[in-house]
Design a protein around this motif. Structure first.
Motif, PDB file in Angstrom:
ATOM      1  N   ARG A   1       8.586  16.701-109.670  1.00 21.53           N
ATOM      2  CA  ARG A   1       7.545  17.452-108.967  1.00 21.53           C
ATOM      3  C   ARG A   1       6.314  17.637-109.855  1.00 21.53           C
TER       4      ARG A   1
ATOM      5  N   ALA B   1      10.567  16.187-104.744  1.00 24.35           N
ATOM      6  CA  ALA B   1       9.800  17.344-105.231  1.00 24.35           C
ATOM      7  C   ALA B   1      10.611  18.637-105.221  1.00 24.35           C
ATOM      8  N   ASP B   2      11.387  18.866-104.170  1.00 23.38           N
ATOM      9  CA  ASP B   2      12.127  20.131-104.092  1.00 23.38           C
ATOM     10  C   ASP B   2      13.317  20.137-105.052  1.00 23.38           C
TER      11      ASP B   2
ATOM     12  N   ARG C   1       3.319  20.638-101.248  1.00 23.78           N
ATOM     13  CA  ARG C   1       4.711  20.634-101.692  1.00 23.78           C
ATOM     14  C   ARG C   1       4.821  20.054-103.101  1.00 23.78           C
ATOM     15  N   ALA C   2       4.118  18.962-103.338  1.00 27.15           N
ATOM     16  CA  ALA C   2       4.138  18.357-104.674  1.00 27.15           C
ATOM     17  C   ALA C   2       3.487  19.287-105.699  1.00 27.15           C
ATOM     18  N   ARG C   3       2.447  20.021-105.270  1.00 23.16           N
ATOM     19  CA  ARG C   3       1.687  20.820-106.208  1.00 23.16           C
ATOM     20  C   ARG C   3       2.155  22.268-106.280  1.00 23.16           C
ATOM     21  N   ARG C   4       3.039  22.673-105.361  1.00 20.61           N
ATOM     22  CA  ARG C   4       3.402  24.094-105.225  1.00 20.61           C
ATOM     23  C   ARG C   4       2.153  24.961-105.234  1.00 20.61           C
TER      24      ARG C   4
ATOM     25  N   THR D   1       8.506  24.522-100.206  1.00 18.93           N
ATOM     26  CA  THR D   1       9.488  23.440-100.116  1.00 18.93           C
ATOM     27  C   THR D   1       9.676  23.000 -98.661  1.00 18.93           C
TER      28      THR D   1
ATOM     29  N   ASN E   1       9.364  14.113 -93.143  1.00 13.73           N
ATOM     30  CA  ASN E   1      10.477  13.773 -94.043  1.00 13.73           C
ATOM     31  C   ASN E   1      11.323  12.637 -93.488  1.00 13.73           C
TER      32      ASN E   1
ATOM     33  N   PHE F   1      -1.198  13.504-108.151  1.00 14.66           N
ATOM     34  CA  PHE F   1      -2.104  13.874-107.055  1.00 14.66           C
ATOM     35  C   PHE F   1      -3.410  14.425-107.637  1.00 14.66           C
ATOM     36  N   GLU F   2      -3.291  15.179-108.724  1.00 11.94           N
ATOM     37  CA  GLU F   2      -4.488  15.737-109.355  1.00 11.94           C
ATOM     38  C   GLU F   2      -5.394  14.624-109.898  1.00 11.94           C
TER      39      GLU F   2
ATOM     40  N   GLY G   1       3.717  10.089-101.788  1.00 16.94           N
ATOM     41  CA  GLY G   1       4.211  10.853-100.641  1.00 16.94           C
ATOM     42  C   GLY G   1       5.716  10.705-100.481  1.00 16.94           C
ATOM     43  N   ASN G   2       6.189   9.465-100.589  1.00 21.40           N
ATOM     44  CA  ASN G   2       7.623   9.215-100.416  1.00 21.40           C
ATOM     45  C   ASN G   2       8.460   9.964-101.456  1.00 21.40           C
TER      46      ASN G   2
ATOM     47  N   LEU H   1       4.469  14.395-110.031  1.00 19.92           N
ATOM     48  CA  LEU H   1       3.755  14.127-108.774  1.00 19.92           C
ATOM     49  C   LEU H   1       2.506  14.995-108.670  1.00 19.92           C
ATOM     50  N   ASP H   2       2.642  16.239-109.081  1.00 17.71           N
ATOM     51  CA  ASP H   2       1.514  17.174-109.102  1.00 17.71           C
ATOM     52  C   ASP H   2       0.369  16.584-109.934  1.00 17.71           C
TER      53      ASP H   2
ATOM     54  N   VAL I   1       9.602   9.236 -93.707  1.00  9.74           N
ATOM     55  CA  VAL I   1       9.719   8.612 -95.029  1.00  9.74           C
ATOM     56  C   VAL I   1      11.100   7.995 -95.220  1.00  9.74           C
TER      57      VAL I   1
ATOM     58  N   THR J   1       7.557  12.564-103.104  1.00 18.23           N
ATOM     59  CA  THR J   1       7.427  14.007-102.864  1.00 18.23           C
ATOM     60  C   THR J   1       8.500  14.466-101.883  1.00 18.23           C
ATOM     61  N   VAL J   2       8.650  13.720-100.800  1.00 22.85           N
ATOM     62  CA  VAL J   2       9.651  14.095 -99.799  1.00 22.85           C
ATOM     63  C   VAL J   2      11.063  14.061-100.392  1.00 22.85           C
ATOM     64  N   GLU J   3      11.353  13.031-101.156  1.00 21.48           N
ATOM     65  CA  GLU J   3      12.730  12.892-101.628  1.00 21.48           C
ATOM     66  C   GLU J   3      13.033  13.716-102.883  1.00 21.48           C
TER      67      GLU J   3
ATOM     68  N   LEU K   1       2.353  17.924 -97.486  1.00 20.77           N
ATOM     69  CA  LEU K   1       2.984  17.044 -98.469  1.00 20.77           C
ATOM     70  C   LEU K   1       2.424  17.305 -99.868  1.00 20.77           C
ATOM     71  N   ILE K   2       1.103  17.360 -99.958  1.00 21.01           N
ATOM     72  CA  ILE K   2       0.487  17.535-101.277  1.00 21.01           C
ATOM     73  C   ILE K   2       0.731  18.967-101.776  1.00 21.01           C
TER      74      ILE K   2
END
Lengths: 194, 194
Positions: B121, B114-115, A173-176, A101, A108, B128-129, B107-108, B124-125, A111, B110-112, A170-171
């Motif tokens: 999340r 994903a966590d 984070r999105a994908r853990r 995270t 951040n 990206f995949e 990306g945007n 987004l995962d 963005v 993800t920052v705002e 960043l990626i």
């Protein structure tokens, strides 16, 4: 008896925790005040706006990070390429401990603030420049010592490396998932910084 | 006479404009409603929460982007490496026309988000995949045709390229400069996808 005025640093440190964990726009000033127990007047004694406070928080993040970086990249090192790799690996360990995270606060804030707030954008610009320059010194040193033969301009290379780093974080984070960070390390250290 | 119920698509398109321009947390539902002239009931007829609405907006962004990407990367192409470069150059042209703002919505978000929001999340995962898989097809094709000799796994390479891309876009946005994007193109196409 009036409460003692809360120190500016305490507010900024609390802001760093909260903005880093949840973002600039998602956290209100009231939350910062509640977390520190500070009265509103204390905040506005130090900062005119939330934006000004955000800049102080960002500056603290940057200063702490540059201090951390200097623990790995030393001007007199005989193994600068290894030091650069150790530096990124150390951040990856931190990032994993945090459950993939938070990422990088420069990214951040870019963005959330770069388009809307020119002052923040200029500050972020200067920070990316300072960070890239510090990495470029390590790259230049590695080239002097023959650890890196790639002849691309050191600052250009350094910007490429930091771009790859920011995006991988960043990626990831999105994908853990650590996969984007592993791909970053492998490709940068086996194909780019060679 | 009651206003006709505003179409779901109109709301989502308006959301895409506003969230892309200013971010998810900075734009409230009321602003979306005002911009479309829709009554509140119309919004809640289609979406239970702002988060659900955000996912619909993100899906539209992703679908439009993948459609855009397919105009450049075609399965039967005889010049897949050039096509990949043309694809990135086309996004760079758009990004420049927008004054180096907005960046990439994956990306945007993800920052705002994903966590804070597990559903976002995961979405987004998956995006990206899907994006990385589409690029990996182009890379695999380029390898078949001998345009790329790098023997790293195509999906790994593709994740590295997209990381570099996301980060370059982010830093270019902070710096209002094309230099990170130029460094990305030069290094990726002359040193990585070779």
């Amino acid at each position: 008896m009036p409460r003692p005025q809360l120190h500016r640093e305490t507010l900024v440190e609390q802001g760093l925790k909260l903005f880093y964990a949840r973002g600039f726009n998602a956290v209100g000033i009231n939350e910062i005040l509640e977390a520190t127990g500070a009265p509103k007047g204390s905040f506005y004694h130090h900062f005119e706006t939330k934006g000004e406070f955000g800049l102080a928080v960002l500056q603290l993040y940057y200063d702490l990070h540059m201090e951390f970086m200097r623990r790995y990249l030393k001007p007199e090192s005989m193994t600068p390429k290894q030091d650069i790799e150790a530096y990124f690996q150390a951040i990856i360990r931190k990032f994993k401990r945090n459950g993939f995270t938070q990422g990088c606060m420069l990214g951040n804030f870019t963005v959330e603030l770069a388009d809307a707030d020119p002052v923040s954008r200029e500050r972020l610009d200067a920070m990316f420049e300072g960070w890239a320059a510090a990495l470029a010194e390590g790259i230049a040193r590695a080239r002097q010592l023959g650890e890196i033969r790639n002849r691309t301009d050191a600052l250009k290379l350094s910007i490429f490396v930091l771009s790859g780093w920011e995006g991988a974080l960043l990626i990831a984070r999105a994908r853990r998932s650590a996969a984007p960070l592993d791909a970053f390390l492998t490709t940068i250290f086996n194909q780019v910084l060679v």
